[in-house]
Design a protein around this motif. Structure first.
Motif, short mmCIF file in Angstrom:
data_model
loop_
_atom_site.label_atom_id
_atom_site.label_comp_id
_atom_site.label_asym_id
_atom_site.label_seq_id
_atom_site.Cartn_x
_atom_site.Cartn_y
_atom_site.Cartn_z
N GLY A 1 -7.62 0.46 6.73
CA GLY A 1 -6.82 -0.33 7.65
C GLY A 1 -7.63 -1.38 8.36
N THR B 1 3.88 -1.07 3.69
CA THR B 1 3.30 0.21 3.26
C THR B 1 4.32 1.33 3.37
N LYS C 1 -1.61 3.51 10.08
CA LYS C 1 -2.86 2.84 10.46
C LYS C 1 -2.91 1.42 9.92
N ILE C 2 -2.63 1.29 8.63
CA ILE C 2 -2.76 -0.04 8.02
C ILE C 2 -1.64 -0.96 8.47
N LYS C 3 -0.49 -0.37 8.77
CA LYS C 3 0.62 -1.18 9.29
C LYS C 3 0.32 -1.68 10.69
N PRO D 1 -7.73 -5.96 14.64
CA PRO D 1 -7.20 -4.60 14.73
C PRO D 1 -7.24 -4.03 16.13
N TYR E 1 0.85 -1.19 0.00
CA TYR E 1 0.00 0.00 0.00
C TYR E 1 0.89 1.24 0.00
N SER F 1 -0.64 5.38 6.41
CA SER F 1 0.33 4.30 6.28
C SER F 1 0.55 3.59 7.61
N SER G 1 -2.91 -4.28 10.38
CA SER G 1 -2.90 -5.49 9.55
C SER G 1 -1.51 -5.98 9.17
N GLN H 1 -9.03 5.11 7.64
CA GLN H 1 -9.13 4.25 8.83
C GLN H 1 -9.88 2.96 8.52
N THR I 1 -8.78 -4.24 5.94
CA THR I 1 -7.62 -5.04 5.52
C THR I 1 -7.23 -6.00 6.64
#
Length: 351
Positions: A328, A238, A229-231, A339, A211, A227, A234, A325, A331
């Motif tokens: 993330g 990224t 958030k998703i790291k 999460p 991502y 970046s 999940s 958000q 995902t």
């Protein structure tokens, strides 16, 4: 039945109420605005934080510079504590504003403690917890409904960013900007619901192995936050970059399986969309988050409209956050990861 995300999901979904409460709270804290943000004695306003709090500090500083015409910067808390002379020239009258959801982060506390008794240094803060260590050390703006159970910051970040921007507009004595923010606040609930419905099928139908988040101006901090958030949620690979800077080397990582999410400004829209088209040509799935879709965005794989195209880019900032958000969050669920409980992380980081 999975209980994954039982805290994170309702906290993302409740951010419109948190914005409303922050807006109302400012009526009770006008003295804070006058004493700190509107005070002309300070040569420099420095927003400090760690992790997500640093990233929102970047947006706060960009907003302050644009709306007041005065100097402001953002630094990680540890830079002020451990590398103060490199971060701030000697002799300036400085206001340092600590940014911390909990008000308990070791680094922000150490940074504020290290300067509060120095000549020409004044400290203040913004938090979600009125009884925190930071709130006892420095007078703080308080986001009343920003408190969270989950580890990752969602509604806390949205409400604190919005609250500081509203305070800056008041400090600038700019009724037009305050009106823009009031409009953003009233739009936010609809954007949250629309983002939820829009993002989930993209994640369910996609198979992304990396991502990339791109943004400019006040959105640099938002891209870094997206970046992170998703790291956090999940554990995917990224990166975040300035939109045009991404073309200078980093774009080499783009290939099929890459999701490129661009936070489109109106100020640099034409240039940013050219970058997005180029990334699509390399095989990326391009997701645009923009005030308004048009013929110039028709090339993209997905376009999420947030509205408010006639307000400033800075005022529109928090409307980008729900989609980021939820991206993330969904995902994480897609990867069968909770999460609410990211590995290796705690809600408060202490040294």
């Amino acid at each position: 039945m999975t209980t994954f995300g039982q805290f994170t999901y309702p906290e993302i979904s409740a951010q419109a109420e948190a914005l409303q409460a922050a807006w109302t709270q400012l009526d009770n804290q006008q003295d804070w605005i006058d004493r700190y943000l509107a005070n002309p004695q300070f040569d420099e306003v420095i927003f400090i934080g760690s992790g997500s709090s640093y990233y929102q500090a970047l947006t706060m500083a960009a907003t302050f510079r644009k709306w007041t015409g005065r100097s402001a910067t953002a630094h990680p808390s540890s830079e002020i504590y451990l590398f103060r002379e490199q971060a701030v020239p000697a002799g300036k009258k400085v206001l340092v504003i600590g940014v911390s959801r909990s008000g308990e982060s070791t680094e922000v506390i150490l940074a504020l403690e290290s300067v509060h008794s120095l000549p020409n240094w004044t400290i203040a803060g913004i938090s979600c917890y009125e009884d925190s260590t930071m709130a006892k050390l420095a007078e703080c703006l308080i986001s009343p409904l920003g408190k969270e159970t989950s580890t990752v910051m969602t509604k806390s970040l949205s409400s604190m960013t919005f609250m500081m921007q509203a305070a800056i507009a008041l400090a600038a004595h700019n009724g037009e900007l305050s009106g823009e923010l009031e409009r953003v606040m009233n739009l936010d609930g609809g954007v949250v619901k629309a983002a939820d419905a829009f993002i989930k099928p993209i994640v369910d139908q996609g198979s992304f192995n990396k991502y990339i988040y791109l943004g400019m101006g006040a959105y640099v901090g938002l891209g870094l936050e997206a970046s992170l958030k998703i790291k956090e949620m999940s554990y995917v690979w990224t990166e975040s970059h300035g939109t045009l800077e991404f073309r200078h080397g980093p774009k080499s990582v783009v290939d099929p399986g890459t999701l490129v999410c661009l936070l489109v400004s109106e100020q640099a829209r034409a240039y940013e969309l050219k970058v997005a088209q180029e990334m699509q040509e390399y095989g990326a799935f391009v997701l645009l988050i923009t005030a308004k879709a048009g013929e110039d965005t028709a090339f993209a794989n997905a376009v999420f409209e947030i509205g408010a195209e006639d307000v400033s880019d800075e005022a529109r900032s928090v409307l980008y956050l729900p989609a980021l958000q939820y991206l993330g969050f969904y995902t994480a669920l897609h990867k069968n990861v909770d999460p609410d409980s990211p590995k290796n992380l705690t809600q408060v980081v202490k040294i």
